[in-house]
Structure formats: C-alpha cells, structure tokens
Design an enzyme around this catalytic site. Structure first.
Site, short mmCIF file in Angstrom:
data_model
loop_
_atom_site.label_atom_id
_atom_site.label_comp_id
_atom_site.label_asym_id
_atom_site.label_seq_id
_atom_site.Cartn_x
_atom_site.Cartn_y
_atom_site.Cartn_z
N GLU A 94 15.94 13.12 11.42
CA GLU A 94 15.71 13.79 10.14
C GLU A 94 16.95 14.42 9.54
O GLU A 94 17.12 14.43 8.32
CB GLU A 94 14.62 14.87 10.31
CG GLU A 94 13.23 14.35 10.62
CD GLU A 94 12.61 13.59 9.47
OE1 GLU A 94 13.10 13.70 8.33
OE2 GLU A 94 11.63 12.86 9.70
N SER A 375 -31.47 -3.69 -13.70
CA SER A 375 -31.77 -3.37 -15.10
C SER A 375 -31.27 -2.01 -15.56
O SER A 375 -31.37 -1.69 -16.74
CB SER A 375 -33.28 -3.44 -15.33
OG SER A 375 -33.70 -4.78 -15.38
#
Length: 757
Positions: A94, A375
């Site tokens: 890092e 529907s």
C-alpha cells in the site's frame, strides 16, 4: 557593432527568466492560498473516529436508529498485538515509503500516480498514502462525485494533521482495524477470525498476505467466491514484500505455492437478528440504491435515512410467512411484494420471498423483472395511452372477436377460450378480456404506448410483438410505482428506498423529489374509475376491502413446452398478480414458483396475491383517512343508454343507463340539461377513517355504476382465476417475450419461453 548587440541579448534572457520566476511564484502562492482556503473548512477528526469501523448505519425517517451494516462484533487489535509480518505486508503493497515520509502525503507517489494515469488514460494507479486512506475511510466519501479539488485539499490537510498528532504505529493500527473485509467484517483482526478462526498472530505468511491484500477490493478478492482472484491478489502482496526486502525469495515461493483455501473455515452465513432477517430485502435494495448514487456503504461511514415503515415491514413479513389468512398452495410457493407511498415514491415495505433461509442479502423476488405481469400491464400499456392520446371514453366500444396476430397464424383467445362480442372499454378492463386489450394497443401504436409505459417506470421494448399488451416483464416494485401514478392524478414518483444520505463530514444529500407528470389528470382519473370496478364486480373481487380503492389482477398460463413436461399444470396459472391502490398506498404482489418442478398454483392459492393485498391494505389503512378521488374538470360524466351505438345520452328519469366518463370536449352532445353530471361530481364522498369492520359493500361515492352490453350477460365472474393469459390454437401463452411482431415480419411460434426462473 557586434559588441553592442551582446548586452541586449543578455538583457532579453534576464527579462524572460524574471517573468518566468514571477509566474512560478504566483502559481505557488495561488496554490498555497487555494489550499489554505479549502483546508480551513475541513471537518474535524478525532481519535474515536479514527478507531471506529467504517460501517454505515440506517435510520428511519423519524430519525430512529434501525441497524448497522457491519458485523455486531469487531475484533480490535492493538499495535503490539499486530504481527510485524502483517505490518510489512500492508506497507509493502500500500505505501512502501510509509515510515520515511512525515507529511502524511507522499509527493513521489502522487507524481508517479499522475504519470501512470496519464499514460493509461484512466485510473491505473492510486497516489494516496496509508494516512490519506485512513482519512478517507474516516471522514470522507469514496464516491467518484466527491473527488473534487476541494475534497483533495482537505484530505491532504487532515493527513498532515493526523501525521502530526499520532505516531506511525498508531496510524497503522487505526488503518488495519478500520478497513472493510467483506461479509460485514471490519478490521483485519475480525477477518482473521472470520476466514480462519484464528487470531492474526497465528496466521502463516500466505494467509497474512491474503488478509493484507483484501481491502483493495474485498468482494472481488473473496477467497470463498473468487479463489483465483484472491490468489492473484495474495501473490501480488507476496511479490511486493519480497521486492521491499521483507521476506526472502524462498519464503515468497513457498507462500505462493500454498493453496488459497488452506486453513479457510467452512463458509457459513453468520447468524442474524430477527430484525435483520425481516428487513433483509429492504436492506439489500437500500444498499444497491446507495451504491448507484456513487457511495460505498461499507466504507464511507454514512448515515443513511431509509423510507421503511418497520411496522408495515413486519406485517408484510408475517402475512407472507406466518399467516393462515393467505392460502399459499404449498410451502414452496413464493411471493414478491412491494408497498409504495404514491405521493412521494417512498418504498414503505418489501418482501422478497417466504420460508427463506437466513441468508444475508438473499434473492429479492420483489424486484425481479423476468416474470410476465399478465393483465396487470393493461392499464399502463393499453388503456391509459388510449385515453391519453386518442381521447377514448370509458364507453368506447371494442370488439372481443376472433383475432389472429398480424403476419402469423396464431389465434388469440381470452382466458375462457370464448369471445363475447362488442363491449365497452370499461367492461373489457374490469373483466380483463384479452382481445380488446391487444386491439387497443394496436390502435395506439406500440412505439407510443411503450414510451408512455417507460415514463411510468415499466421498460417495454418498442419492437416487442402485440402480445406484450397482455403481459410484460416487470417487478412488483415497478408495478406498484406505475399504479401509484394513477393514484396521484398522473404524477409519477420513482420508487425509492433512500431519502437522505449524510456523509462522515456532515454533508447531507436529500433525494426526495416533487415527481414528474406523466399523464393528464383525466387519464389517471378515468383509469382509476374503471379499476374500481375490477374489485367490486370484475376479476379482483377477492381483493376487495371496502375502501376507496382500485386495482388489477393478472395471471399467466404455461407454455406448450412447459405443459409437455408437466401436463397436470394445464388448468392452473403459472403466475398470479394483483396490483392495487388507495390514495395513501400502492401495492404490487406477485405469486408463483421459482422452478417448474417446485409445483403450481392450485386451489385457493390462485387468490393468494389478491388476499395478501387485501389484508395488507386493511392493516395500512386502519388509522388513515380514507378519501375518494375527486373528478378533475377535464373529465365529463354522461348517462349513456345501455348498449346504444352510437352512444345516446339517457333522458331524465330513464333507468336503462350507465354512467360513463369522457375527456372534456369529446363527450356526446346532450339535449337534456340534467344529463351532465359535472356539478354533481363536486359532491365528493366525505372523508372517513377506515376500520376493519366497515362494510365491504360501501358505495364508491363517485356516481359510477357497472354496465353490460348484450353480449356481456354470459360472462362469468370468477374472481382472479380467469383474467389474462391468452392462448394460441395450441393453448400457448402469449407474453411479451414470445417474439410476435405486429408488423407481420416475425412468424415465430407463439410460445412462452420463461422456463428458467
């Protein structure tokens, strides 16, 4: 002459150097000034903040704490308990100059990052030191939208301050204990226990390298789900440690050769509280929404305000899992349901399934869009556009007669395999007749209708076949939102789980909106008026509560291919829907099965969606004011003589009439002064508070009545059992994924391809 020119040339270079120096000085002074200007507004940062986890918390709209996204227990490891090998691993991968630079920022790393990113034309390398990363995880958001010059200046200033106030060992301790490690775990000590069942000091080199590398992308480098990616990242850490002189080459090779699964515990879901289990689908969607807004809910220390009504969420969960009132066909029958406040789009409650194992962020069926709506799509895609664009009235005549999709030999049937002839649009919608719906969509035009539906949050491909008129793929979430626009008189509010996000630096971002008008008031009111009849005398009588309400049923049949495998399913629906609303709430409910082999909807199970709506709406409205919708001035009522064609206005005192609605300017002329009911319509039924004991036969109070044409007397009122899925000559289902093109250019077989759920 030559000697005179040399001083002039020398003088010119002096001037150039002078101005360059002044320019550089001005840039530096300006940069320092701008840095100071931004830095003065930087948020404060305390030791307790630095030591805390990066998890975000959820709050309800009334400010009450709901839950934390992190694990309930975090193993905080002090610096003297952190193995030196882990510190070496973190620093090597890092920030290898961590101990040598004392500003909190690494100028060399920043310049290198700028050059790498410029060469790659993107983000190829990061320039943040460990101290800067710690500051970001503590008080800033990682959202891309927050990567501003101001934010970077404040971040750098706080990094300098942290570097000044704390030792290197303290900073590294804060960082190691703060990073997110997936599965709700924060800190590498917690991760060691979760993945290996050990403390950090008991891990070997390969395991330490994996733990050290995970914060870069904790989900992507999850050793359970993505072992290859996890090994790739682990080996990068080992290589960095070797390059940094922290391990020997033989140690690196031995660790790289170790299996990524060595020492890993058997992966089991963590035990969850009952609240977490009940709220899981809501939490999942809230997290997804936060991510869509550019934030990281696991690392950004956010205060997230969600729109959940916990009592309503509890009730919905109970109805789906523990109530004898809902007749699910079997324990495997599933449900997806969403409750929305139509006035603001707030998702009040959501259920992603029933009888589910305790799996955090599991499958949420309420947001699935791979099932046909049946529907329930008709009001949105067919009839509302017909009113909006063609000014059709509720009395507009439609033909329920033999119909073959253009360009094919596929015949469209209604649910009862019969045709009823001429009928009004009102009756066609109430009784959910398929042929009139398809003919309506064809008249409006699929492209225009699809655009209307998209405005209501339903994505319909404008290249779909006309069969999409009786079934489009959508979720209960989308359907509840779309029907909510009818409830509000045409204003659509996109359903949302999150109303506010407060970042760690105290900045509040609000997401509520005033909504968007997507249809005329006349369209919304006329659709609502017709959908009232669905509950009182149409296909949705089982859902009736006695409230001022409107709604629509939907069922989907199995395809021929599916029936070949399971012929006993022929008389049962594959999916059953109900979407209904009052002025306070809009509820969408889907019921069905995940897999064909799980079973089918049988017996009273076909009414489960309607009854779930009914009992949920009763619960929600028990202490709410129940008011009816007020007719807008753009809608005109007329008493129409039954079965008259052309439409004939009934004379005063005539009893053989129905009350129909027309868009103003498109109503039939009347020779009778009392035939226009605009003045009467202002007499809206007085508001009242609904109680469960209210009569279910209460009048709607809007002057509308039901009507039938000569051909309608033969119709059967079978509740929600027969309302939508039409069949071809081979009894195949017609849904929007069946590739029937209304242009006649696609003659594919009209079968349902939804075999995988």
């Amino acid at each position: 002459m030559r000697r005179g020119k040399k001083p002039a040339k020398k003088k010119t270079w002096v001037q150039v150097f002078k101005w360059i120096s002044i320019a550089v000085l001005l840039i530096l002074v300006s940069g320092v000034g701008l840095f100071a200007y931004y830095a003065k507004d930087a948020p404060s940062i305390s030791q307790s903040q630095l030591q805390s986890g990066g998890t975000s918390s959820l709050y309800t709209n009334d400010g009450k704490f709901l839950l934390s996204l992190g694990s309930e227990k975090r193993t905080y490891v002090k610096s003297n308990e952190i193995p030196q090998q882990l510190k070496d691993a973190v620093i090597s991968v890092e920030d290898k100059r961590f101990y040598s630079e004392n500003l909190g920022i690494d100028p060399i790393r920043i310049v290198g990052s700028i050059l790498s990113n410029a060469k790659a034309s993107g983000i190829a390398a990061g320039g943040s030191s460990i101290t800067q990363q710690l500051v970001k995880l503590t008080v800033f958001s990682t959202a891309a939208s927050q990567r501003t010059l101001k934010r970077k200046a404040q971040e750098a200033w706080l990094a300098i301050k942290v570097e000044h106030d704390y030792t290197k060992e303290q900073i590294l301790e804060f960082y190691i204990n703060k990073v997110y490690m997936n599965y709700g775990n924060y800190g590498m000590g917690t991760a060691a226990s979760y993945y290996y069942g050990k403390s950090l000091k008991d891990l070997d080199l390969a395991q330490i390298a994996l733990i050290a590398g995970m914060p870069n992308a904790p989900v992507a480098y999850d050793p359970y789900t993505y072992p290859k990616a996890a090994k790739y990242r682990r080996d990068i850490v080992l290589q960095a440690m070797y390059a940094n002189g922290k391990i020997t080459k033989s140690q690196m090779i031995a660790a790289k050769n170790e299996s990524i699964t060595n020492g890993l515990k058997t992966h089991q879901s963590s035990s969850e509280s009952n609240l977490r289990k009940i709220d899981d689908p809501y939490i999942k969607e809230a997290i997804s929404e936060v991510k869509q807004k550019g934030y990281d809910p696991y690392n950004d220390n956010l205060k997230i305000t969600v729109n959940i009504d916990q009592d309503a969420q509890n009730k919905l969960y109970e109805l789906a899992n523990n109530s004898s009132s809902i007749p699910f066909s079997s324990s495997k029958m599933q449900v997806g349901a969403t409750v929305v406040d139509p006035t603001n789009g707030h998702v009040v409650a959501i259920i992603g399934g029933r009888n589910l194992p305790s799996v955090q962020l599991g499958l949420d069926r309420a947001v699935q869009t791979g099932r046909s709506t049946g529907s329930t799509i008709k009001p949105v895609l067919d009839y509302a556009p017909a009113i909006e664009y063609l000014n059709w009235s509720t009395a507009h005549y439609l033909e329920d007669t033999k119909y073959v999709y253009p360009g094919t030999n596929i015949q469209l049937y209604d649910w009862d395999n019969s045709y009823l002839g001429k009928m009004t649009m009102r009756y066609a919608l109430e009784q959910s007749r398929n042929v009139p719906a398809v003919k309506t969509l064809a008249k409006v035009g699929l492209k225009k209708a699809a655009l209307f539906a998209r405005k209501a949050g339903i994505n319909v491909d404008s290249n779909s076949g006309l069969s999409v008129a009786i079934g489009a793929n959508a979720s209960s979430l989308q359907m509840a939102g779309a029907f909510g626009a009818f409830s509000t008189g045409g204003i659509y509010h996109k359903p949302q789980f999150v109303s506010k996000i407060e970042t760690a630096d105290g900045v509040i971002h609000s997401y509520d909106s005033t909504g968007t008008r997507i249809m005329k008031k006349s369209t919304a009111y006329m659709i609502t008026d017709m959908l009232k009849g669905v509950l009182t005398s149409g296909s949705g009588t089982m859902a009736k509560t006695g409230l001022h309400e409107a709604g629509k049923t939907g069922t989907v049949k199995y395809s021929d291919e599916e029936l070949v495998k399971y012929p006993s399913y022929a008389s049962t629906p594959k999916d059953s829907w109900f979407v209904g609303y009052t002025k306070k709430y809009s509820i969408g409910v889907w019921t069905g099965y995940d897999n064909l082999s799980d079973g089918t909807i049988s017996g009273q199970g076909q009414y489960a969606a309607q009854l779930l709506y009914k009992y949920m709406m009763k619960y929600l409205m028990q202490d709410k004011t129940n008011s009816n919708w007020k007719k807008p001035s753009t809608v005109v009522k007329r008493r129409i003589v039954k079965n008259s064609d052309p439409l004939e206005v009934a004379s005063p005192g005539q009893s053989n009439y129905t009350t129909e609605l027309f868009v103003k300017g498109h109503a039939p002329s009347s020779p009778y002064s009392d035939s226009d009911y605009d003045s009467d319509d202002e007499k809206v039924t007085s508001s009242k508070t609904y109680s469960a004991s209210s009569s279910s036969d209460e009048e709607d109070g809007d002057g509308s009545t039901n009507q039938s044409s000569s051909s309608q007397s033969s119709s059967n009122n079978n509740g929600g059992n027969g309302d939508d899925s039409s069949t071809s000559q081979n009894n195949t289902n017609t849904t929007d994924n069946q590739n029937n093109n209304n242009t006649g250019n696609n003659n594919t077989n009209n079968t349902n391809n939804n075999n995988n759920h």
